[in-house]
Design an enzyme around this catalytic site. Structure first.
Site, PDB file in Angstrom:
ATOM      1  N   PRO A 138       1.036  10.164  -0.646  1.00  0.00           N
ATOM      2  CG  PRO A 138       3.040  10.564   0.461  1.00  0.00           C
ATOM      3  CD  PRO A 138       1.591  10.963   0.448  1.00  0.00           C
ATOM      4  CG  ASN A 139       4.925   6.311  -2.456  1.00  0.00           C
ATOM      5  OD1 ASN A 139       5.411   6.420  -3.577  1.00  0.00           O
ATOM      6  ND2 ASN A 139       5.497   6.844  -1.385  1.00  0.00           N
ATOM      7  NE  ARG A 143       3.443   1.818  -0.998  1.00  0.00           N
ATOM      8  CZ  ARG A 143       3.122   2.670  -0.026  1.00  0.00           C
ATOM      9  NH1 ARG A 143       1.963   3.328  -0.070  1.00  0.00           N
ATOM     10  NH2 ARG A 143       3.932   2.887   0.960  1.00  0.00           N
ATOM     11  CE1 TYR A 156       0.617   0.234   3.017  1.00  0.00           C
ATOM     12  CE2 TYR A 156       2.598  -0.327   1.766  1.00  0.00           C
ATOM     13  CZ  TYR A 156       1.985   0.354   2.809  1.00  0.00           C
ATOM     14  OH  TYR A 156       2.737   1.140   3.648  1.00  0.00           O
ATOM     15  CG  ASN A 158      -3.842   6.306   3.687  1.00  0.00           C
ATOM     16  OD1 ASN A 158      -2.885   6.710   4.353  1.00  0.00           O
ATOM     17  ND2 ASN A 158      -3.902   5.071   3.199  1.00  0.00           N
ATOM     18  CB  ALA A 188       5.171   8.577   3.872  1.00  0.00           C
ATOM     19  CD  GLU A 228      -4.630   8.862  11.088  1.00  0.00           C
ATOM     20  OE1 GLU A 228      -5.123   8.967  12.236  1.00  0.00           O
ATOM     21  OE2 GLU A 228      -3.414   8.868  10.868  1.00  0.00           O
ATOM     22  CG  HIS A 249      -3.105   4.669   8.391  1.00  0.00           C
ATOM     23  ND1 HIS A 249      -2.313   5.460   7.588  1.00  0.00           N
ATOM     24  CD2 HIS A 249      -3.431   5.413   9.470  1.00  0.00           C
ATOM     25  CE1 HIS A 249      -2.152   6.628   8.181  1.00  0.00           C
ATOM     26  NE2 HIS A 249      -2.818   6.635   9.313  1.00  0.00           N
ATOM     27  NE  ARG A 257       3.953  -1.354   7.760  1.00  0.00           N
ATOM     28  CZ  ARG A 257       3.885  -0.608   6.657  1.00  0.00           C
ATOM     29  NH1 ARG A 257       2.758   0.046   6.388  1.00  0.00           N
ATOM     30  NH2 ARG A 257       4.909  -0.520   5.850  1.00  0.00           N
TER      31      ARG A 257
HETATM   32  C1  DQA Z   1      -0.148   3.806   5.053  1.00  0.00           C
HETATM   33  C2  DQA Z   1       0.848   3.547   6.185  1.00  0.00           C
HETATM   34  C3  DQA Z   1       1.994   4.527   6.133  1.00  0.00           C
HETATM   35  O1  DQA Z   1       2.911   4.269   7.190  1.00  0.00           O
HETATM   36  C4  DQA Z   1       2.742   4.401   4.816  1.00  0.00           C
HETATM   37  O2  DQA Z   1       3.780   5.366   4.739  1.00  0.00           O
HETATM   38  C5  DQA Z   1       1.860   4.449   3.638  1.00  0.00           C
HETATM   39  C6  DQA Z   1       0.551   3.818   3.697  1.00  0.00           C
HETATM   40  C7  DQA Z   1      -1.275   2.772   5.003  1.00  0.00           C
HETATM   41  O3  DQA Z   1      -2.267   3.041   4.326  1.00  0.00           O
HETATM   42  O4  DQA Z   1      -1.168   1.698   5.603  1.00  0.00           O
HETATM   43  O5  DQA Z   1       2.235   4.933   2.576  1.00  0.00           O
HETATM   44  O6  DQA Z   1      -0.748   5.078   5.279  1.00  0.00           O
END
Ligand code: DQA
Length: 144
Positions: free
Chosen positions: A9-10, A17, A22, A73, A76, A97, A99, A106
């Site tokens: 998501p997102n 965002r 990011y 990835n 959240a 994985e 990120h 964080r």
């Molecule tokens: C994320 C880190 C997560 O904590 C966050 O909720 C994201 C992006 C990252 O790529 O840094 O949406 O996965």
């Protein structure tokens, strides 16, 4: 070899965002980088992005028998999703994985990863390059 790159998501909102976290590069630019990396390595790449947890679970299930490695990835859902962890365990496909941000630097709640329990490697804080590194890792280990 075929790799599946999943974004949660997102991630489709990167570039818009929280650019301080990011960056300003867009999801479209990420997709082009992933596709270009697949071409360079000579591997087939399928990309998937969803804001819906169950759809990500279904995507992982459908990878069974069709894909040699997964780059994920979970965004959240990283910090909440036993369902994504269980889907990865169910299909038993090698997974890495990724990120974009350094989740360890964080909030404390970002320092827990359920899918990370299954993944054989986690790359964090390398921006979009983390996807390239994850694809290279899976190619070097399973694709040669
Ligand atoms: C994320 C880190 C997560 O904590 C966050 O909720 C994201 C992006 C990252 O790529 O840094 O949406 O996965």
């Amino acid at each position: 070899m075929k790799l599946l790159v999943i974004n949660g998501p997102n991630i489709n909102m990167v570039g818009i965002r929280e650019p301080a976290i990011y960056g300003s590069r867009t999801y479209g630019e990420m997709c082009r980088l992933i596709d270009k990396t697949g071409d360079r390595l000579g591997v087939a790449v399928e990309r998937y992005q969803s804001n819906v947890e169950g759809d990500i679970v279904t995507c992982i299930q459908q990878a069974y028998g069709n894909v040699d490695g997964i780059v994920i990835n979970p965004a959240a859902y990283t910090h909440t999703s036993v369902a994504i962890l269980d889907a990865l365990k169910a299909v038993n496909i090698p997974a890495v994985e990724v990120h974009i941000s350094d989740v360890d630097a964080r909030e404390p709640f970002r320092q827990v990863s359920y899918p990370g329990i299954y993944c054989e490697k986690t790359i964090k804080g390398h921006g979009f390059q983390g996807y390239v590194e994850a694809m290279e890792y899976l190619y070097n280990k399973y694709g040669k």
